[in-house]
Design a protein around this motif. Structure first.
Motif, PDB file in Angstrom:
ATOM      1  N   HIS A  56       0.860  -1.122   0.001  1.00  0.00           N
ATOM      2  CA  HIS A  56       0.092  -0.063  -0.219  1.00  0.00           C
ATOM      3  C   HIS A  56       0.908   1.234   0.000  1.00  0.00           C
ATOM      4  O   HIS A  56       0.426   2.412  -0.707  1.00  0.00           O
ATOM      5  N   TYR A  57       2.142   1.356   0.749  1.00  0.00           N
ATOM      6  CA  TYR A  57       2.789   2.429   0.753  1.00  0.00           C
ATOM      7  C   TYR A  57       3.557   2.881  -0.580  1.00  0.00           C
ATOM      8  O   TYR A  57       3.981   4.010  -0.862  1.00  0.00           O
ATOM      9  N   PHE A  58       3.474   2.123  -1.738  1.00  0.00           N
ATOM     10  CA  PHE A  58       4.081   2.331  -2.875  1.00  0.00           C
ATOM     11  C   PHE A  58       2.863   2.851  -3.857  1.00  0.00           C
ATOM     12  O   PHE A  58       3.206   3.419  -5.143  1.00  0.00           O
ATOM     13  N   HIS A  59       1.582   3.280  -3.190  1.00  0.00           N
ATOM     14  CA  HIS A  59       0.588   3.686  -4.192  1.00  0.00           C
ATOM     15  C   HIS A  59       0.660   5.244  -4.010  1.00  0.00           C
ATOM     16  O   HIS A  59       1.170   5.894  -3.065  1.00  0.00           O
ATOM     17  N   VAL A  60       0.300   5.954  -5.353  1.00  0.00           N
ATOM     18  CA  VAL A  60       0.290   7.479  -5.291  1.00  0.00           C
ATOM     19  C   VAL A  60      -0.604   7.909  -4.038  1.00  0.00           C
ATOM     20  O   VAL A  60      -0.232   8.903  -3.638  1.00  0.00           O
TER      21      VAL A  60
END
Length: 143
Positions: free
Chosen positions: A69-73
């Protein structure tokens, strides 16, 4: 994009709905539901490795759902949506440069003349010749 290109020639075998075997060199097992691959790159990096990408293509899963989730914009935007205030300057203690000057050590020279100990270079041998009247060191160089 590189993951798609790197994995084009690999054969994928389906073990069940979530587990796949990717026949690459070496062959690996990918569990899409648990987000694991036997090469361990998926767990380490947080996004699918090349093996996982081709297994996800063959499964019912969406590639965007398999990335942490922390790689999503959206996560990036939420993290920086609030105001970031500068850190106030803190009163610094007085600075005296004399406290931080490093001086050379105080060394007293020993009495007498310093000895000459020459270190022979590579391939050079020392030969001591002693006589009653002569005490000489000869340097012999191998050629």
């Amino acid at each position: 994009m590189d993951s798609f290109n790197n994995s084009k020639s690999w054969q994928v075998s389906k073990a069940n709905e979530d587990v796949f075997e990717v026949n690459s060199i070496p062959s690996v097992t990918v569990d899409v539901a648990r987000r694991t691959c036997s090469c361990f790159k998926w767990k380490i990096n947080g996004f699918p490795c090349d093996h996982a990408v081709i297994a996800i293509q063959k499964s019912r899963y969406n590639l965007n759902d398999c990335v942490e989730h922390y790689f999503h914009v959206e996560t990036y935007r939420v993290a920086y949506s609030g105001a970031i205030f500068p850190i106030p300057s803190v009163e610094k203690p007085p600075f005296d440069p004399m406290d931080f000057t490093i001086y050379p050590p105080i060394v007293k020279r020993p009495p007498g003349r310093p000895k000459k100990n020459m270190i022979p270079s590579r391939g050079e041998k020392l030969k001591q010749i002693s006589n009653v009247y002569i005490n000489v060191t000869i340097r012999i160089i191998n050629s």
